[in-house]
Scaffold this motif. Structure first.
Motif, PDB file in Angstrom:
ATOM      1  N   SER A  49       0.839  -1.004   0.159  1.00  0.00           N
ATOM      2  CA  SER A  49      -0.001  -0.024   0.035  1.00  0.00           C
ATOM      3  C   SER A  49       1.061   1.239  -0.121  1.00  0.00           C
ATOM      4  O   SER A  49       2.110   1.237   0.709  1.00  0.00           O
ATOM      5  CB  SER A  49      -0.747  -0.291   1.196  1.00  0.00           C
ATOM      6  OG  SER A  49      -1.381   1.264   1.460  1.00  0.00           O
ATOM      7  N   THR A  50       0.614   2.189  -0.713  1.00  0.00           N
ATOM      8  CA  THR A  50       1.112   3.583  -0.575  1.00  0.00           C
ATOM      9  C   THR A  50       0.103   4.548   0.080  1.00  0.00           C
ATOM     10  O   THR A  50       0.282   5.009   1.322  1.00  0.00           O
ATOM     11  CB  THR A  50       1.626   4.249  -1.669  1.00  0.00           C
ATOM     12  OG1 THR A  50       2.402   3.181  -2.554  1.00  0.00           O
ATOM     13  CG2 THR A  50       2.077   5.634  -1.705  1.00  0.00           C
ATOM     14  N   ARG A  51      -1.012   4.721  -0.537  1.00  0.00           N
ATOM     15  CA  ARG A  51      -2.111   5.791   0.043  1.00  0.00           C
ATOM     16  C   ARG A  51      -2.814   5.625   1.162  1.00  0.00           C
ATOM     17  O   ARG A  51      -2.727   6.239   2.272  1.00  0.00           O
ATOM     18  CB  ARG A  51      -3.184   6.086  -0.963  1.00  0.00           C
ATOM     19  CG  ARG A  51      -2.723   7.192  -2.055  1.00  0.00           C
ATOM     20  CD  ARG A  51      -3.342   6.835  -3.219  1.00  0.00           C
ATOM     21  NE  ARG A  51      -2.747   5.233  -3.690  1.00  0.00           N
ATOM     22  CZ  ARG A  51      -1.684   5.369  -4.504  1.00  0.00           C
ATOM     23  NH1 ARG A  51      -1.241   6.504  -4.713  1.00  0.00           N
ATOM     24  NH2 ARG A  51      -1.111   4.077  -4.793  1.00  0.00           N
ATOM     25  N   THR A  52      -3.259   4.096   1.589  1.00  0.00           N
ATOM     26  CA  THR A  52      -3.935   3.772   2.503  1.00  0.00           C
ATOM     27  C   THR A  52      -2.960   3.804   3.780  1.00  0.00           C
ATOM     28  O   THR A  52      -3.450   4.567   4.831  1.00  0.00           O
ATOM     29  CB  THR A  52      -4.649   2.425   2.354  1.00  0.00           C
ATOM     30  OG1 THR A  52      -5.232   2.258   1.071  1.00  0.00           O
ATOM     31  CG2 THR A  52      -5.593   2.146   3.437  1.00  0.00           C
ATOM     32  N   PRO A 261      -9.072   5.533  -7.030  1.00  0.00           N
ATOM     33  CA  PRO A 261      -8.350   5.122  -6.013  1.00  0.00           C
ATOM     34  C   PRO A 261      -7.044   5.263  -5.788  1.00  0.00           C
ATOM     35  O   PRO A 261      -6.440   5.268  -4.921  1.00  0.00           O
ATOM     36  CB  PRO A 261      -9.136   3.542  -5.448  1.00  0.00           C
ATOM     37  CG  PRO A 261      -9.433   3.066  -6.789  1.00  0.00           C
ATOM     38  CD  PRO A 261      -9.868   4.277  -7.661  1.00  0.00           C
TER      39      PRO A 261
HETATM   40  N1   CP Z   1      -6.388   3.201  -2.919  1.00  0.00           N
HETATM   41  C1   CP Z   1      -5.557   2.409  -2.262  1.00  0.00           C
HETATM   42  O1   CP Z   1      -5.963   1.618  -1.637  1.00  0.00           O
HETATM   43  O2   CP Z   1      -4.024   2.817  -2.584  1.00  0.00           O
HETATM   44  P1   CP Z   1      -2.846   1.931  -2.096  1.00  0.00           P
HETATM   45  O3   CP Z   1      -3.188   0.586  -2.530  1.00  0.00           O
HETATM   46  O4   CP Z   1      -1.772   2.622  -2.562  1.00  0.00           O
HETATM   47  O5   CP Z   1      -3.146   2.105  -0.483  1.00  0.00           O
END
Ligand code: CP
Length: 303
Positions: A49-52, A261
């Motif tokens: 994951s980056t954002r979450t 997302p």
């Molecule tokens: N939108 C999302 O879940 O991105 P990540 O996989 O980077 O967390």
């Protein structure tokens, strides 16, 4: 267990969803730097994951809380054969709330059944991603002024894309009309269509959206989820099926927004990024405020 979890978007009523959206705006407009003083939040990421992960961690840091956790199952004792139950019971001793991403559908539900502290599902396989949905709703509310009566286009991998599953369930509270654009192999699963049928909500399935994009309030693009395919050849067949290009935005509604997302692979051409209709990076920022609202609410720090 005498606490709330966020495992599925269905754990929250329409009123509770609206409250989180309202709270996210409060966190954005009036930051509360000491709200999580003395609190420890665990981020257990068994999948990348980056954002979450980073938006959760940013959210906690900006509220004065502390973070413990791991970013990769191979750096945890899972790699030595520890069960998920034992991991959760152990982390219960170290933290006040657990944010967990896991490749298996149902893993977050199972964790919530054994945990003595709140569990927040940060994505479980192809099933649900409820915190993404709440930030998506905040993004829709901010850009459209309302969540009601949206014509929403869901584009790409509707079979394995957990974000579209959670988003459909949430937007079904708000009289949305859904347009599903996917190749036949990646159609929206029947259980979600049945949910809309039961509510009498309209949905349409298409193999292309070039000629109908002018009707959209929100175009929600998704990545084809390579990691969920058991046969790499099947992924190769569909990986380039939809690419949103800047010229496709020409005759769209003035206030239409493109959401995603993220991460993006190639489904949104980079020339879309400087369009005023591209909202996906601000959408990712909205994740910080929304996740602050979720944590504060589940910990009972704010009503
Ligand atoms: N939108 C999302 O879940 O991105 P990540 O996989 O980077 O967390």
């Amino acid at each position: 267990m005498n606490h709330r979890n966020l495992v599925s978007i269905n754990d929250f009523s329409k009123e509770e969803i609206l409250r989180i959206v309202e709270l996210a705006a409060e966190f954005e407009n009036n930051p509360k730097p000491g709200l999580l003083n003395g609190k420890v939040i665990a981020t257990l990421f068994f999948e990348p994951s980056t954002r979450t992960r980073l938006s959760f961690e940013s959210a906690v840091n900006r509220l004065g809380g502390r973070i413990v956790g791991f970013t990769d199952a191979s750096s945890s004792s899972t790699s030595k054969g520890e069960s998920l139950k034992d991991t959760i019971l152990t982390v219960n001793n170290y933290s006040d709330l657990i944010v967990m991403r896991h490749p298996l559908e149902g893993a977050a539900l199972y964790a919530s059944e054994v945990s003595s502290i709140p569990i927040v599902n940060a994505g479980d396989g192809a099933n649900q991603h409820p915190t993404q949905t709440l930030l998506d709703l905040y993004s829709i509310k901010k850009t459209q002024g309302s969540l009601e009566n949206m014509n929403i286009f869901l584009v790409g991998d509707l079979k394995y894309g957990r974000t579209v599953h959670s988003l459909l369930m949430a937007m079904s509270h708000f009289n949305a009309t859904f347009n599903f654009i996917s190749p036949p192999e990646l159609r929206m699963p029947d259980e979600y269509k049945m949910h809309l049928d039961n509510l009498g909500l309209k949905y349409y399935e298409h193999s292309d959206f070039t000629d109908i994009i002018s009707r959209a309030d929100i175009v929600y693009m998704t990545r084809v989820q390579r990691e969920r395919f058991s046969d790499p050849m099947e992924y190769e067949k569909v990986k380039n099926v939809y690419v949103l290009k800047k010229e496709m935005l020409e005759n769209t509604k003035a206030n239409m927004k493109v959401l995603h997302p993220l991460p993006r692979v190639n489904e949104i051409s980079t020339d879309v990024d400087d369009s005023e209709k591209a909202y996906y990076f601000t959408q990712a920022l909205n994740g910080v405020y929304t996740r602050q609202a979720i944590i504060a609410s589940l910990l009972g720090l704010i009503k």
